[in-house]
Every structure is written in C-alpha cells, then in structure tokens.
Motif scaffolding. Structure first.
Motif, PDB file in Angstrom:
ATOM      1  N   MET A 148       0.857  -1.195   0.000  1.00 51.02           N
ATOM      2  CA  MET A 148       0.000   0.000   0.000  1.00 51.02           C
ATOM      3  C   MET A 148       0.882   1.230   0.000  1.00 51.02           C
ATOM      4  O   MET A 148       1.822   1.360   0.768  1.00 51.02           O
ATOM      5  N   GLN A 149       0.558   2.129  -0.885  1.00 47.93           N
ATOM      6  CA  GLN A 149       1.273   3.385  -0.930  1.00 47.93           C
ATOM      7  C   GLN A 149       0.445   4.435  -0.212  1.00 47.93           C
ATOM      8  O   GLN A 149      -0.739   4.573  -0.412  1.00 47.93           O
ATOM      9  N   LYS A 150       1.105   5.224   0.639  1.00 48.98           N
ATOM     10  CA  LYS A 150       0.352   6.162   1.488  1.00 48.98           C
ATOM     11  C   LYS A 150       1.172   7.404   1.743  1.00 48.98           C
ATOM     12  O   LYS A 150       2.366   7.349   1.929  1.00 48.98           O
ATOM     13  N   ILE A 151       0.505   8.585   1.777  1.00 52.46           N
ATOM     14  CA  ILE A 151       1.209   9.820   2.123  1.00 52.46           C
ATOM     15  C   ILE A 151       0.228  10.787   2.761  1.00 52.46           C
ATOM     16  O   ILE A 151      -0.931  10.838   2.372  1.00 52.46           O
ATOM     17  N   LEU A 152       0.719  11.492   3.774  1.00 55.15           N
ATOM     18  CA  LEU A 152      -0.109  12.523   4.414  1.00 55.15           C
ATOM     19  C   LEU A 152       0.209  13.849   3.752  1.00 55.15           C
ATOM     20  O   LEU A 152       1.320  14.331   3.805  1.00 55.15           O
ATOM     21  N   ILE A 153      -0.793  14.459   3.107  1.00 52.32           N
ATOM     22  CA  ILE A 153      -0.624  15.745   2.438  1.00 52.32           C
ATOM     23  C   ILE A 153      -1.419  16.759   3.229  1.00 52.32           C
ATOM     24  O   ILE A 153      -2.627  16.745   3.223  1.00 52.32           O
ATOM     25  N   ILE A 154      -0.747  17.618   3.953  1.00 51.28           N
ATOM     26  CA  ILE A 154      -1.448  18.556   4.819  1.00 51.28           C
ATOM     27  C   ILE A 154      -1.779  19.828   4.056  1.00 51.28           C
ATOM     28  O   ILE A 154      -0.901  20.500   3.551  1.00 51.28           O
ATOM     29  N   ALA A 155      -3.065  20.167   3.961  1.00 45.62           N
ATOM     30  CA  ALA A 155      -3.508  21.381   3.279  1.00 45.62           C
ATOM     31  C   ALA A 155      -4.297  22.211   4.265  1.00 45.62           C
ATOM     32  O   ALA A 155      -5.429  21.915   4.570  1.00 45.62           O
ATOM     33  N   LEU A 156      -3.659  23.232   4.813  1.00 39.06           N
ATOM     34  CA  LEU A 156      -4.271  24.007   5.889  1.00 39.06           C
ATOM     35  C   LEU A 156      -4.229  25.486   5.511  1.00 39.06           C
ATOM     36  O   LEU A 156      -3.187  26.107   5.547  1.00 39.06           O
ATOM     37  N   LEU A 157      -5.352  26.006   5.137  1.00 44.45           N
ATOM     38  CA  LEU A 157      -5.389  27.380   4.646  1.00 44.45           C
ATOM     39  C   LEU A 157      -6.458  28.174   5.371  1.00 44.45           C
ATOM     40  O   LEU A 157      -7.317  27.622   6.049  1.00 44.45           O
ATOM     41  N   SER A 158      -6.417  29.487   5.204  1.00 43.05           N
ATOM     42  CA  SER A 158      -7.332  30.375   5.931  1.00 43.05           C
ATOM     43  C   SER A 158      -8.769  30.218   5.466  1.00 43.05           C
ATOM     44  O   SER A 158      -9.042  29.774   4.361  1.00 43.05           O
ATOM     45  N   TYR A 159      -9.693  30.595   6.322  1.00 40.08           N
ATOM     46  CA  TYR A 159     -11.132  30.469   6.045  1.00 40.08           C
ATOM     47  C   TYR A 159     -11.673  31.757   5.414  1.00 40.08           C
ATOM     48  O   TYR A 159     -11.438  32.841   5.913  1.00 40.08           O
ATOM     49  N   PHE A 160     -12.356  31.579   4.259  1.00 44.03           N
ATOM     50  CA  PHE A 160     -12.990  32.722   3.602  1.00 44.03           C
ATOM     51  C   PHE A 160     -14.494  32.480   3.562  1.00 44.03           C
ATOM     52  O   PHE A 160     -14.966  31.549   2.916  1.00 44.03           O
ATOM     53  N   GLU A 164      -9.084  -0.845  -4.628  1.00 45.02           N
ATOM     54  CA  GLU A 164      -8.841  -2.255  -4.325  1.00 45.02           C
ATOM     55  C   GLU A 164      -7.484  -2.452  -3.663  1.00 45.02           C
ATOM     56  O   GLU A 164      -7.339  -3.268  -2.754  1.00 45.02           O
ATOM     57  N   GLN A 165      -6.483  -1.730  -4.119  1.00 48.16           N
ATOM     58  CA  GLN A 165      -5.149  -1.840  -3.543  1.00 48.16           C
ATOM     59  C   GLN A 165      -4.921  -0.829  -2.417  1.00 48.16           C
ATOM     60  O   GLN A 165      -3.810  -0.739  -1.872  1.00 48.16           O
ATOM     61  N   ARG A 166      -5.958  -0.095  -2.064  1.00 42.80           N
ATOM     62  CA  ARG A 166      -5.893   0.920  -0.996  1.00 42.80           C
ATOM     63  C   ARG A 166      -4.741   1.907  -1.227  1.00 42.80           C
ATOM     64  O   ARG A 166      -3.967   2.219  -0.329  1.00 42.80           O
ATOM     65  N   GLN A 167      -4.665   2.418  -2.433  1.00 46.03           N
ATOM     66  CA  GLN A 167      -3.668   3.425  -2.762  1.00 46.03           C
ATOM     67  C   GLN A 167      -4.359   4.783  -2.796  1.00 46.03           C
ATOM     68  O   GLN A 167      -5.338   4.978  -3.522  1.00 46.03           O
ATOM     69  N   PRO A 222       1.366   8.466  -9.344  1.00 48.09           N
ATOM     70  CA  PRO A 222       0.730   7.434  -8.520  1.00 48.09           C
ATOM     71  C   PRO A 222       1.644   6.255  -8.207  1.00 48.09           C
ATOM     72  O   PRO A 222       1.376   5.495  -7.284  1.00 48.09           O
ATOM     73  N   ASN A 223       2.747   6.124  -8.955  1.00 49.13           N
ATOM     74  CA  ASN A 223       3.689   5.052  -8.679  1.00 49.13           C
ATOM     75  C   ASN A 223       4.638   5.385  -7.531  1.00 49.13           C
ATOM     76  O   ASN A 223       5.228   4.489  -6.927  1.00 49.13           O
ATOM     77  N   SER A 224       4.800   6.675  -7.232  1.00 47.20           N
ATOM     78  CA  SER A 224       5.675   7.086  -6.131  1.00 47.20           C
ATOM     79  C   SER A 224       5.194   8.425  -5.568  1.00 47.20           C
ATOM     80  O   SER A 224       5.866   9.445  -5.714  1.00 47.20           O
ATOM     81  N   PRO A 225       4.016   8.454  -4.952  1.00 42.08           N
ATOM     82  CA  PRO A 225       3.439   9.714  -4.490  1.00 42.08           C
ATOM     83  C   PRO A 225       4.295  10.434  -3.450  1.00 42.08           C
ATOM     84  O   PRO A 225       4.352  11.659  -3.452  1.00 42.08           O
ATOM     85  N   MET A 226       4.950   9.694  -2.582  1.00 42.13           N
ATOM     86  CA  MET A 226       5.755  10.316  -1.536  1.00 42.13           C
ATOM     87  C   MET A 226       6.868  11.181  -2.111  1.00 42.13           C
ATOM     88  O   MET A 226       7.142  12.282  -1.629  1.00 42.13           O
TER      89      MET A 226
END
Length: 448
Positions: free
Chosen positions: A1-13, A77-80, A97-101
C-alpha cells in the motif's frame, strides 16, 4: 500500500460556498476515477467521486464541511491514496501514482509545503543521527567514541533546531498538531547497549503526544502511533515471548487512555485486525474479550460477529468440524487419527487455477506418508459431471462434494471467499498454516 499525508491548511474565507480539491496524476496510469473520503473518529466516510480526464480530477467541497483529513483514492482495491488535511480552502496538487511520496507537489498550499518540507528535513536529520547511534553500538575502538559522541550531539542539536523551526512556522494551524506530535525522542548522548536504547525509546515513545488532542483523535495519527508502539517496539524471537511483551505494551497504552472509551474501542479494533492479519488467534481472542467489556455504546456488534467468524479459522484455532459419508459410513475430521498432518483444500472443478494446481498437489502428496488431504469441491448442478471427472484422478484425497457451492455451510464455517483455499492442520486438528497456493504447501513440507 502506498500512502502519504498531504497537509492542506489554509485560511477560512466566508464568501465561498464551495471549495475545490483538484489533482493531477502524471502519468495517469489508465486511472478512470478518484474517490474522496473524509476521516472522522478514525473511520473513512465517503464524500464524493470524480472522473479522471487527461490525468486530472476535481472535487467540490461544501463550505459547511468541517476541517479535517481527506483521502483521495486512486486505486480502491489496492488501498492506494493520497491523504491531505482540508481547512476551508482550495487545495491543488499533482503526483506520480507510482511514487506519491517522492513526487507530490503543491500549487497553492503553503502550509502543505511546510509539512512536506518538515517531513523531508526531519527524516534526513533523524537518519543521520541514527547512523551515528548505530556506529556507536558496534564501535569497539574506545579512541573513536569521543568523536562519535561529539558528532551525535551536533546532529541532535541540528535536529532539535529543525523541529523548533517547523513548530514555529506551523503555529496556529492544524499542521502544528501533527508536527508537534511527530517529534521523536532521542537520548541526549549516544547509548552503548542496544537494550538500554530500546528501553529509552519505549519509555519516551509518547512524550510528544497529547492523547486529549481532538484533532489527533479525529485522525488516524494516534491510532497509528499506538499500533507502532505495540508491534514495532515489542518484538521477540517466538510468538509466546512477543505476546508477553505486547500484552505489557497494551497495558501501558490502556493506562494512558483509561478515561477515553471511544479511543480505547478504536485501539482494540485496530489490535484485533492486526492480530488476525498476523494469524495470532490467541491475542485476537484476548483483545476481543477486552473489547466486549466496554460499554455497549462503544461496541460495534457487526465487527464482533465478523471477528468471531474469522477466529474460527485463524492460525492456532481448532478447525471447524467436517463430516462426510463414504462406503464405510459416516466419517468426521476429528475422528481421523492416522496422520501427523492434514490439509483441507477447497476447490471447484470449474476454476482454472484449481484445474492447474490440484493435479500437481495430488501428485506431490504421493511421496508424503504422514499427510492426508481432505479435498472439498464447491459445485452446483452444472458442474457435477466435471467434478466427478476431475476427482477420478484424485484417489489419494478424501473427496467431498458440496453441492450448494458458495452457500455451503463449510464455506461459511471456513470463511471461504475464493478457490483454491488451503488450511494445514496438525494431528490435533489445530490450524497451523493457511498457504496461499500449492507451491507454498510444497515449501512447508519440502519439495524433494
């Protein structure tokens, strides 16, 4: 399983009624759809889906959606998937998608970049520090110790400086919670004895974590860290010793989350899932008993029912009974006593893999005197003839035909979802292995 945490934290409009989550896969790898989920109390909840056109996809998020972690699955199916934190702002990224990290890049998310840069920089600095520590373990030349100690302290100082920098950069954002909680403990100077190093790591493993932090609790972060503590810091050469170590680790965590039954329930569910995946029926049953002692509102009855079904055929469990009739009358699995090992093989005469593997398996066992095979054919009225033809070539098997195919009670008892499926039993009819194919069985018993 390939997995990455992508943090997107922006101001509220407040002027936006919707937000856009857009992405690009490069290459697109013939991916047609991307599914969007949010993480709520550690569970995945479906939000939306988007068709992929020329590698690009786009989701619209309602302005009322709460900030939190989202997952964009590109192979369910592969939980990617790629995982990111939505905070009331548009998010755009692209990745391979083959190497998201390694490939992830952001177009309009400064805080996303902060988290990615944090991960990259801290990982590199920690690896440098660990390399010095490993050298200190193995170094036998006392004259080199002083140099290693100096280098270790220099690297540690740089690591702490970087951690402080990113905590400052992410202050007052959701990313801050994850960055602060990711801080890894390192001893003030290198440790000579590996066991002392491991003890220190265990003692300080949760130093940076706040178990009351609602943002961490709503994500999978706390759950993942608790599972890491149990399984990766508490290993042993045999299962019994590992079970003892992990039981103590579980008690350590229970002390920390004693007043949070919801988090404890999630912890127990994750443990049970891990132990079942590792075919450790003893620990899965032990944790299931703890789970069932929680207040009813924190129990998932469907999860309990499924777990009990899975435990019936977990490694270490007693194989469910099988009965059949032959020329000598009624027979049962538990009455068989003449062999050291038994293999229960589920197959179907219309299955191409079975047609290939079962004859090979039959020929193989001719040279093994202490093994008996109970071959269960899952058939229906359309395949009775092919079953009879096929099993004529299996005189060494105990051949049993289940005419209800997937509705057979044995299918349900053994949790069969595909054929061929195999279970290896000892002479007490305890399940000792669940090989994936005939080649794996042959490796278990020797291929000569």
């Amino acid at each position: 399983m390939q997995k990455i945490l992508i943090i997107a934290l922006l101001s509220y409009f407040t002027g936006f009624s919707q937000y856009s989550i857009s992405g690009k896969l490069d290459p697109s790898e013939n991916i047609s759809w991307v599914l969007l989920f949010k993480i709520e109390n550690g569970e995945e909840i479906y939000l939306n889906n988007s068709e992929v056109t020329d590698g690009e996809f786009d989701f619209k998020i309602d302005a009322t959606e709460k900030p939190g972690i989202l997952r964009a699955y590109y192979d369910i199916e592969q939980r990617q998937f790629v995982e990111f934190l939505f905070n009331k702002e548009n998010v755009a990224f692209e990745f391979d998608p083959n190497s998201p990290m390694l490939s992830i890049a952001y177009k309009n998310s400064r805080e996303n970049e902060i988290y990615r840069n944090y991960y990259t920089e801290i990982y590199g600095l920690q690896k440098r520090l660990d390399t010095v520590q490993m050298a200190y373990f193995s170094n036998q030349d006392q004259s080199l110790n002083a140099g290693l100690e100096k280098k270790y302290k220099e690297n540690l100082k740089e690591l702490k400086k970087a951690q402080s920098k990113y905590e400052s950069l992410s202050n007052n954002t959701l990313a801050y919670h994850f960055i602060k909680a990711s801080a890894q403990y390192n001893a003030p100077e290198p440790i000579k004895i590996p066991q002392e190093y491991l003890s220190e790591a265990k003692l300080h493993f949760f130093d940076a974590l706040d178990f009351k932090d609602e943002i961490l609790k709503n994500s999978t972060f706390l759950s993942d860290r608790m599972i890491d503590y149990v399984f990766y810091l508490n290993q042993a050469e045999n299962m019994l010793a590992a079970n003892d170590l992990q039981s103590q680790a579980i008690r350590d965590i229970e002390d920390k989350i004693a007043l949070d039954p919801a988090l404890k329930a999630r912890f127990y569910q994750n443990l049970i899932t891990e132990y079942l995946a590792k075919d450790n029926a003893v620990m899965a049953e032990k944790i299931l008993k703890k789970y069932e002692q929680l207040a009813p509102e924190f129990q998932n009855r469907a999860f309990i029912a499924k777990t009990k079904e899975d435990l019936k055929t977990a490694v270490g469990s007693q194989a469910p009974e099988i009965s059949w009739t032959d020329l000598e009358g009624q027979k049962t699995l538990n009455e068989l006593t003449d062999y050291d090992y038994y293999v229960i093989a589920f197959f179907s005469s219309t299955c191409s893999h079975c047609q290939e593997e079962m004859p090979i398996f039959h020929d193989y066992i001719l040279g093994i005197n202490n093994l008996k095979v109970i071959a269960i054919g899952l058939e229906d009225e359309n395949s009775f003839a092919s079953y009879n033809t096929m099993t004529e070539n299996f005189p060494e098997f105990i051949n049993i035909m289940e005419s209800e195919k997937w509705e057979s009670h044995l299918v349900k008892s053994y949790g069969i979802s595909s054929v061929p499926s195999f279970f290896v039993l000892d002479n007490e009819k305890t399940i000792i292995a669940k090989p994936g194919d005939v080649e794996e069985i042959m490796r278990l018993f020797g291929t000569d």
